[in-house]
Design a protein around this motif. Structure first.
Motif, PDB file in Angstrom:
ATOM      1  N   ARG A 113      -5.528  62.498  -2.602  1.00 26.96           N
ATOM      2  CA  ARG A 113      -6.611  61.949  -3.418  1.00 26.96           C
ATOM      3  C   ARG A 113      -7.280  62.969  -4.325  1.00 26.96           C
ATOM      4  N   ASN A 114      -7.380  64.203  -3.857  1.00 18.89           N
ATOM      5  CA  ASN A 114      -8.052  65.171  -4.720  1.00 18.89           C
ATOM      6  C   ASN A 114      -7.101  65.818  -5.719  1.00 18.89           C
ATOM      7  N   LYS A 115      -5.867  65.362  -5.732  1.00 15.00           N
ATOM      8  CA  LYS A 115      -4.923  65.927  -6.692  1.00 15.00           C
ATOM      9  C   LYS A 115      -4.723  65.025  -7.903  1.00 15.00           C
ATOM     10  N   LEU A 116      -5.488  63.971  -7.972  1.00 14.67           N
ATOM     11  CA  LEU A 116      -5.336  63.034  -9.081  1.00 14.67           C
ATOM     12  C   LEU A 116      -5.718  63.677 -10.416  1.00 14.67           C
ATOM     13  N   THR A 117      -4.904  63.436 -11.417  1.00 14.58           N
ATOM     14  CA  THR A 117      -5.229  63.880 -12.761  1.00 14.58           C
ATOM     15  C   THR A 117      -5.507  62.638 -13.599  1.00 14.58           C
ATOM     16  N   THR A 118      -6.466  62.759 -14.472  1.00 14.80           N
ATOM     17  CA  THR A 118      -6.709  61.668 -15.398  1.00 14.80           C
ATOM     18  C   THR A 118      -6.110  62.045 -16.736  1.00 14.80           C
ATOM     19  N   SER A 119      -5.318  61.167 -17.280  1.00 17.37           N
ATOM     20  CA  SER A 119      -4.724  61.441 -18.580  1.00 17.37           C
ATOM     21  C   SER A 119      -5.411  60.578 -19.629  1.00 17.37           C
ATOM     22  N   LEU A 120      -5.970  61.227 -20.606  1.00 13.36           N
ATOM     23  CA  LEU A 120      -6.643  60.503 -21.679  1.00 13.36           C
ATOM     24  C   LEU A 120      -5.666  60.277 -22.811  1.00 13.36           C
ATOM     25  N   LYS A 121      -5.355  59.035 -23.064  1.00 12.43           N
ATOM     26  CA  LYS A 121      -4.463  58.720 -24.183  1.00 12.43           C
ATOM     27  C   LYS A 121      -5.312  58.097 -25.273  1.00 12.43           C
ATOM     28  N   VAL A 122      -5.586  58.892 -26.259  1.00 10.26           N
ATOM     29  CA  VAL A 122      -6.596  58.508 -27.229  1.00 10.26           C
ATOM     30  C   VAL A 122      -6.012  58.557 -28.632  1.00 10.26           C
ATOM     31  N   ASP A 123      -6.426  57.607 -29.435  1.00 14.23           N
ATOM     32  CA  ASP A 123      -6.010  57.579 -30.829  1.00 14.23           C
ATOM     33  C   ASP A 123      -6.648  58.744 -31.569  1.00 14.23           C
ATOM     34  N   GLN A 124      -5.892  59.301 -32.523  1.00  9.17           N
ATOM     35  CA  GLN A 124      -6.381  60.524 -33.158  1.00  9.17           C
ATOM     36  C   GLN A 124      -7.599  60.323 -34.043  1.00  9.17           C
ATOM     37  N   TYR A 125      -7.857  59.088 -34.464  1.00 11.08           N
ATOM     38  CA  TYR A 125      -9.012  58.872 -35.342  1.00 11.08           C
ATOM     39  C   TYR A 125     -10.265  58.432 -34.586  1.00 11.08           C
ATOM     40  N   THR A 126     -10.184  58.436 -33.264  1.00 10.97           N
ATOM     41  CA  THR A 126     -11.356  58.069 -32.486  1.00 10.97           C
ATOM     42  C   THR A 126     -12.453  59.120 -32.663  1.00 10.97           C
ATOM     43  N   LYS A 127     -13.696  58.667 -32.632  1.00 14.37           N
ATOM     44  CA  LYS A 127     -14.802  59.619 -32.688  1.00 14.37           C
ATOM     45  C   LYS A 127     -15.034  60.219 -31.307  1.00 14.37           C
ATOM     46  N   MET A 128     -15.557  61.441 -31.296  1.00 12.54           N
ATOM     47  CA  MET A 128     -15.733  62.147 -30.022  1.00 12.54           C
ATOM     48  C   MET A 128     -16.796  61.519 -29.129  1.00 12.54           C
ATOM     49  N   GLY A 129     -17.696  60.691 -29.697  1.00 10.68           N
ATOM     50  CA  GLY A 129     -18.770  60.115 -28.901  1.00 10.68           C
ATOM     51  C   GLY A 129     -18.249  59.405 -27.662  1.00 10.68           C
ATOM     52  N   ILE A 130     -17.259  58.561 -27.854  1.00 13.55           N
ATOM     53  CA  ILE A 130     -16.722  57.757 -26.749  1.00 13.55           C
ATOM     54  C   ILE A 130     -16.015  58.662 -25.734  1.00 13.55           C
ATOM     55  N   ILE A 131     -15.330  59.713 -26.256  1.00 14.77           N
ATOM     56  CA  ILE A 131     -14.624  60.639 -25.367  1.00 14.77           C
ATOM     57  C   ILE A 131     -15.630  61.393 -24.493  1.00 14.77           C
ATOM     58  N   THR A 132     -16.736  61.802 -25.135  1.00 10.69           N
ATOM     59  CA  THR A 132     -17.744  62.534 -24.379  1.00 10.69           C
ATOM     60  C   THR A 132     -18.322  61.657 -23.271  1.00 10.69           C
ATOM     61  N   ASP A 133     -18.568  60.397 -23.598  1.00  9.99           N
ATOM     62  CA  ASP A 133     -19.068  59.487 -22.576  1.00  9.99           C
ATOM     63  C   ASP A 133     -18.083  59.378 -21.417  1.00  9.99           C
ATOM     64  N   ILE A 134     -16.791  59.266 -21.742  1.00  7.06           N
ATOM     65  CA  ILE A 134     -15.770  59.157 -20.698  1.00  7.06           C
ATOM     66  C   ILE A 134     -15.777  60.415 -19.834  1.00  7.06           C
ATOM     67  N   LYS A 135     -15.863  61.569 -20.515  1.00 10.79           N
ATOM     68  CA  LYS A 135     -15.852  62.822 -19.769  1.00 10.79           C
ATOM     69  C   LYS A 135     -17.047  62.922 -18.832  1.00 10.79           C
ATOM     70  N   GLN A 136     -18.201  62.476 -19.313  1.00  7.28           N
ATOM     71  CA  GLN A 136     -19.379  62.499 -18.449  1.00  7.28           C
ATOM     72  C   GLN A 136     -19.172  61.615 -17.224  1.00  7.28           C
ATOM     73  N   GLU A 137     -18.579  60.435 -17.447  1.00  6.73           N
ATOM     74  CA  GLU A 137     -18.338  59.517 -16.332  1.00  6.73           C
ATOM     75  C   GLU A 137     -17.359  60.133 -15.335  1.00  6.73           C
ATOM     76  N   LEU A 138     -16.331  60.812 -15.874  1.00  7.83           N
ATOM     77  CA  LEU A 138     -15.351  61.436 -14.993  1.00  7.83           C
ATOM     78  C   LEU A 138     -15.996  62.536 -14.169  1.00  7.83           C
ATOM     79  N   ARG A 139     -16.911  63.271 -14.809  1.00 12.82           N
ATOM     80  CA  ARG A 139     -17.606  64.310 -14.055  1.00 12.82           C
ATOM     81  C   ARG A 139     -18.456  63.693 -12.953  1.00 12.82           C
ATOM     82  N   LYS A 140     -19.108  62.575 -13.290  1.00 13.55           N
ATOM     83  CA  LYS A 140     -19.924  61.899 -12.277  1.00 13.55           C
ATOM     84  C   LYS A 140     -19.063  61.410 -11.123  1.00 13.55           C
ATOM     85  N   ALA A 141     -17.847  60.960 -11.449  1.00 16.29           N
ATOM     86  CA  ALA A 141     -16.948  60.484 -10.409  1.00 16.29           C
ATOM     87  C   ALA A 141     -16.227  61.650  -9.750  1.00 16.29           C
ATOM     88  N   SER A 142     -16.594  62.867 -10.117  1.00 16.34           N
ATOM     89  CA  SER A 142     -15.954  64.122  -9.715  1.00 16.34           C
ATOM     90  C   SER A 142     -14.425  64.037  -9.735  1.00 16.34           C
TER      91      SER A 142
END
Lengths: 155, 191
Positions: A113-142
């Protein structure tokens, strides 16, 4: 005797197809080994950005994917044309990510369970706002191992 | 009287195999997942702890990316293609300049007593920055780090960093610490 031979010379012997199954089986095994079943149907469209310094993702069963991109045309009426998050088969919001990570953890064996990697597959024209939100959520979910999925730059 | 066993007709074997083959051909996805690997910092348990870490200005290589995908590196507008050289210069500080990071003497296995840079890369992007630009910046930083490590390991062992064993890699990593910290994004650009 000589008459018999004369007749036989005229038609060619049939080509043996006995080895055809072997060839096909060889191909079959190759594809069986190389295959990974498509696990989700994509409802978003994305082109990943290019990069040079790539790392290969080793264990595919320990990767959970988060897709971010513009909804496909058939979904655009309901979901708009702004980039959206897709988890498993459905559109999701940033708030769903923690639950998603929890369920991904749940479905793995305890020792992995602690070896799980999250792979972000994101379109290149996406703005960073949404990515930052995702990253924050991932940090919260450790769930701290992250992979930004990219394509290799053409040399 | 011994009867000849009739030969089994195997011509349909090919058909069966073809059917399976086509099934796997259709369902297969051959793409290998590749990407840039990052480790996120854990959320600090105590919010105030974060503010205690003060780093001298000369030790920080600050990269700001705005919503027009332009770079401001230590107060200077740069293009992404210049970033790699700048980063390398920052981390090594070969001429011991005043405005580049300090070094502290450290003992490292294989290398002995060496001066290790105290530099820290700080990356801050706007919410309106394009993902592609972000990845390119990350890519350049990773490339700079790899080139520096390659340089050191070629000097020492005549081999590239990737070919070293684990202990040697750890030593090189200690010699060339590339720390990237990502600040909380600013909310000026809108979505």
């Amino acid at each position: 005797m000589s008459k018999f031979r004369k007749d036989g010379k005229k038609d060619l012997p049939a080509i043996s197809t006995a080895s055809l199954p072997d060839i096909v089986f060889m191909l079959l095994f190759f594809f069986m080994v190389a295959t990974t079943m498509r696990d989700v149907e994509l409802s978003v469209n994305y082109t990943q950005p290019k990069a040079n310094e790539l790392v290969k993702l080793e264990k595919k069963d320990l990767v959970s994917n988060i897709h971010v991109g513009v909804p496909l045309r058939k979904f655009q009426k309901t979901f708009g044309t702004e980039p959206r998050i897709q988890l498993n088969d459905q559109f999701a919001t940033v708030a769903d990510i923690q639950a998603f990570i929890a369920s991904e953890r749940e479905s793995r064996k305890e020792e992995l369970r602690n070896k799980l990697t999250t792979s972000l597959k994101v379109d290149q024209y996406t703005k960073m706002g949404i990515i930052t939100d995702i990253k924050q959520e991932l940090r919260k979910a450790s769930s701290l191992k992250l992979n930004y999925s990219t394509r290799q730059t053409a040399e | 009287m011994a009867r000849k066993t009739p030969e089994i007709n195997s011509s349909s074997m090919a058909d069966i195999a073809f059917l399976l083959l086509i099934f796997f051909l259709v369902t297969t996805t051959m793409d290998v997942d590749t990407g840039i690997y990052k480790k996120l910092p854990p959320i600090p348990e105590d919010e105030q702890l974060n503010d205690d870490v003060k780093v001298k200005k000369r030790n920080v290589f600050s990269i700001l990316v705005n919503r027009n995908n332009e770079l401001l590196v230590n107060g200077e507008v740069l293009s992404i293609s210049q970033l790699r050289e700048k980063t390398k210069e920052f981390i090594l500080n070969p001429l011991n300049k005043e405005d580049l990071p300090e070094k502290k003497p450290t003992t490292i296995p294989y290398f002995g007593d060496v001066m290790v840079s105290k530099g820290l890369i700080s990356l801050q992007n706007d919410r309106g920055t394009r993902y592609e630009t972000y990845i390119r910046v990350q890519d350049e930083l990773a490339a700079a780090s790899r080139e520096l490590k390659d340089e050191k390991s070629v000097q020492k062992w005549g081999k590239k960093y990737a070919e070293l064993d684990d202990d040697q890699k750890a030593a090189v990593r200690k010699y060339i610490p590339v720390q990237i910290s990502e600040a909380e994004p600013r909310n000026t650009g809108g979505k």
